[in-house]
Design a protein around this motif. Structure first.
Motif, PDB file in Angstrom:
ATOM      1  N   HIS A 154       4.808   0.956  10.794  1.00 42.74           N
ATOM      2  CA  HIS A 154       3.616   1.694  10.359  1.00 42.74           C
ATOM      3  C   HIS A 154       2.599   0.713   9.810  1.00 42.74           C
ATOM      4  CE1 HIS A 154       4.679   5.958  10.624  1.00 42.74           C
ATOM      5  NE2 HIS A 154       5.919   5.572  10.387  1.00 42.74           N
ATOM      6  N   GLY A 155       1.310   0.998  10.078  1.00 42.64           N
ATOM      7  CA  GLY A 155       0.260   0.121   9.555  1.00 42.64           C
ATOM      8  C   GLY A 155       0.484  -1.294  10.055  1.00 42.64           C
ATOM      9  N   SER A 169       0.824  -1.216   0.000  1.00 40.55           N
ATOM     10  CA  SER A 169       0.000   0.000   0.000  1.00 40.55           C
ATOM     11  C   SER A 169       0.853   1.259   0.000  1.00 40.55           C
ATOM     12  CB  SER A 169      -0.920   0.026   1.219  1.00 40.55           C
ATOM     13  OG  SER A 169      -1.870  -0.993   1.148  1.00 40.55           O
ATOM     14  N   PHE A 170       1.917   1.270   0.815  1.00 40.87           N
ATOM     15  CA  PHE A 170       2.719   2.475   0.996  1.00 40.87           C
ATOM     16  C   PHE A 170       3.758   2.681  -0.113  1.00 40.87           C
ATOM     17  CE2 PHE A 170       2.291   1.933   5.899  1.00 40.87           C
ATOM     18  CZ  PHE A 170       0.964   2.313   5.844  1.00 40.87           C
ATOM     19  N   SER A 171       4.387   1.610  -0.592  1.00 36.75           N
ATOM     20  CA  SER A 171       5.533   1.754  -1.493  1.00 36.75           C
ATOM     21  C   SER A 171       5.235   2.439  -2.829  1.00 36.75           C
ATOM     22  CB  SER A 171       6.212   0.403  -1.722  1.00 36.75           C
ATOM     23  OG  SER A 171       5.362  -0.501  -2.393  1.00 36.75           O
ATOM     24  N   PRO A 172       4.023   2.369  -3.369  1.00 39.18           N
ATOM     25  CA  PRO A 172       3.771   3.116  -4.598  1.00 39.18           C
ATOM     26  C   PRO A 172       3.551   4.617  -4.357  1.00 39.18           C
ATOM     27  CG  PRO A 172       2.261   1.245  -4.401  1.00 39.18           C
ATOM     28  CD  PRO A 172       2.949   1.410  -3.091  1.00 39.18           C
ATOM     29  N   VAL A 173       3.299   4.998  -3.092  1.00 36.90           N
ATOM     30  CA  VAL A 173       2.884   6.371  -2.797  1.00 36.90           C
ATOM     31  C   VAL A 173       3.905   7.139  -1.945  1.00 36.90           C
ATOM     32  CG1 VAL A 173       1.038   7.750  -1.753  1.00 36.90           C
ATOM     33  CG2 VAL A 173       0.479   5.598  -2.890  1.00 36.90           C
ATOM     34  N   TRP A 174       4.350   6.553  -0.847  1.00 39.09           N
ATOM     35  CA  TRP A 174       5.190   7.269   0.113  1.00 39.09           C
ATOM     36  C   TRP A 174       6.517   7.770  -0.455  1.00 39.09           C
ATOM     37  CZ3 TRP A 174       5.097   5.526   5.901  1.00 39.09           C
ATOM     38  CH2 TRP A 174       3.797   5.637   6.389  1.00 39.09           C
ATOM     39  N   PRO A 175       7.185   7.064  -1.366  1.00 35.50           N
ATOM     40  CA  PRO A 175       8.476   7.565  -1.842  1.00 35.50           C
ATOM     41  C   PRO A 175       8.406   8.964  -2.453  1.00 35.50           C
ATOM     42  CG  PRO A 175       8.230   5.279  -2.479  1.00 35.50           C
ATOM     43  CD  PRO A 175       6.900   5.727  -1.922  1.00 35.50           C
ATOM     44  N   ASP A 176       7.269   9.330  -3.042  1.00 39.02           N
ATOM     45  CA  ASP A 176       7.126  10.624  -3.701  1.00 39.02           C
ATOM     46  C   ASP A 176       6.427  11.674  -2.838  1.00 39.02           C
ATOM     47  OD1 ASP A 176       8.323   9.628  -6.041  1.00 39.02           O
ATOM     48  OD2 ASP A 176       6.409   8.792  -6.701  1.00 39.02           O
ATOM     49  N   MET A 177       6.043  11.325  -1.613  1.00 38.86           N
ATOM     50  CA  MET A 177       5.332  12.267  -0.755  1.00 38.86           C
ATOM     51  C   MET A 177       6.312  13.042   0.129  1.00 38.86           C
ATOM     52  SD  MET A 177       1.941  10.152   0.418  1.00 38.86           S
ATOM     53  CE  MET A 177       1.242  11.558   1.271  1.00 38.86           C
ATOM     54  N   PHE A 225       6.651  12.359   3.875  1.00 37.49           N
ATOM     55  CA  PHE A 225       7.407  11.186   4.322  1.00 37.49           C
ATOM     56  C   PHE A 225       8.835  11.175   3.770  1.00 37.49           C
ATOM     57  CE2 PHE A 225       2.881   9.841   4.074  1.00 37.49           C
ATOM     58  CZ  PHE A 225       2.660   9.739   5.432  1.00 37.49           C
ATOM     59  N   ALA A 226       9.381  12.367   3.531  1.00 39.24           N
ATOM     60  CA  ALA A 226      10.711  12.491   2.915  1.00 39.24           C
ATOM     61  C   ALA A 226      11.800  11.781   3.714  1.00 39.24           C
ATOM     62  CB  ALA A 226      11.054  13.962   2.728  1.00 39.24           C
ATOM     63  N   ASP A 227      11.743  11.837   5.036  1.00 33.80           N
ATOM     64  CA  ASP A 227      12.795  11.216   5.848  1.00 33.80           C
ATOM     65  C   ASP A 227      12.806   9.697   5.738  1.00 33.80           C
ATOM     66  OD1 ASP A 227      13.866  13.610   6.865  1.00 33.80           O
ATOM     67  OD2 ASP A 227      12.312  13.708   8.399  1.00 33.80           O
ATOM     68  N   TYR A 228      11.701   9.114   5.310  1.00 32.02           N
ATOM     69  CA  TYR A 228      11.646   7.658   5.167  1.00 32.02           C
ATOM     70  C   TYR A 228      12.293   7.172   3.863  1.00 32.02           C
ATOM     71  CZ  TYR A 228       8.478   7.298   9.165  1.00 32.02           C
ATOM     72  OH  TYR A 228       7.931   7.336  10.417  1.00 32.02           O
ATOM     73  N   SER A 255      11.968   0.338  -6.581  1.00 35.85           N
ATOM     74  CA  SER A 255      13.372   0.726  -6.694  1.00 35.85           C
ATOM     75  C   SER A 255      13.649   2.152  -6.219  1.00 35.85           C
ATOM     76  CB  SER A 255      13.833   0.575  -8.147  1.00 35.85           C
ATOM     77  OG  SER A 255      13.059   1.421  -8.987  1.00 35.85           O
ATOM     78  N   ASN A 256      12.603   2.918  -5.919  1.00 41.62           N
ATOM     79  CA  ASN A 256      12.799   4.332  -5.584  1.00 41.62           C
ATOM     80  C   ASN A 256      12.555   4.655  -4.111  1.00 41.62           C
ATOM     81  OD1 ASN A 256      10.007   3.854  -5.700  1.00 41.62           O
ATOM     82  ND2 ASN A 256       9.555   5.903  -6.461  1.00 41.62           N
TER      83      ASN A 256
END
Length: 190
Positions: free
Chosen positions: A125-126, A64-72, A75-78, A97-98
């Motif tokens: 998380h989650g 759920s998170f991996s397609p969204v959080w990398p670009d948010m 959540f930059a510190d993650y 990969s990102n």
């Protein structure tokens, strides 16, 4: 030994399912559609990113998170933080990969071994199923809970219904907010 911290949005009746709007759940999005947003109530979320040295996720939350959080930006510190995904089915080619270094762990024993390594806190998380299993195995050291003034009835619960010995918690931080949210930080007493 590293500290394992479970962080969760939870309804007053213990439901943690679909807080951000994940499909397939009747009350999806309950954290933002039913409670007034007050930035101060979410201060702990920014602090978690600054204090954690790694992130642990179950497969469903990772997917759920991996397609969204990398670009948010929220959540930059993650992005650069090492991530660990506990799954018996996830394959290396399914990892994005990102989002920085990601390692698949296959068991709770692998999580216990990770806790024995050098490094700072690991944040979960989650990952409701994983959190319940880790709690039942006595592997969680701290809970960061934002409790929402809602009764959701059905849905995945934060804690299992397993019949077990009582686990004592020590409240180390708490605050109530004007919108009814409560922040509760508990250390597990060993």
């Amino acid at each position: 030994m590293r500290t394992l911290i479970s962080t969760a949005f939870v309804s007053l009746d213990g439901v943690v399912e679909a807080p951000g709007g994940e499909p397939g759940y009747r009350n999806a999005g309950w954290t933002f559609k039913d409670v007034e947003f007050l930035p101060e109530a979410f201060e702990i979320k920014g602090r978690e990113q600054k204090e954690a040295a790694a992130m642990l996720l179950g497969r469903v939350s990772y997917e759920s998170f991996s397609p969204v959080w990398p670009d948010m930006e929220d959540f930059a510190d993650y992005r650069v933080m090492p991530k660990y995904v506990v799954s018996t089915t996830l394959t290396e080619d399914a990892l994005v990969s990102n989002w920085g270094e990601t390692t698949i762990l296959r068991s709770l024993d692998d999580v216990a071994a990770l806790k024995e390594t050098e490094g700072g806190p690991i944040i979960i998380h989650g990952s409701a199923t994983l959190t319940r299993d880790l709690s039942d195995a006595g592997l969680i050291d701290r809970y960061h809970l934002l409790v929402f003034p809602l009764l959701l009835g059905a849905g995945k619960r934060l804690f299992s219904g397993t019949d077990k010995d009582a686990q004592k918690l020590k409240l180390v931080e708490s605050e109530a907010y004007a919108n009814g949210l409560q922040k509760n930080v508990f250390d597990v007493v060993r």
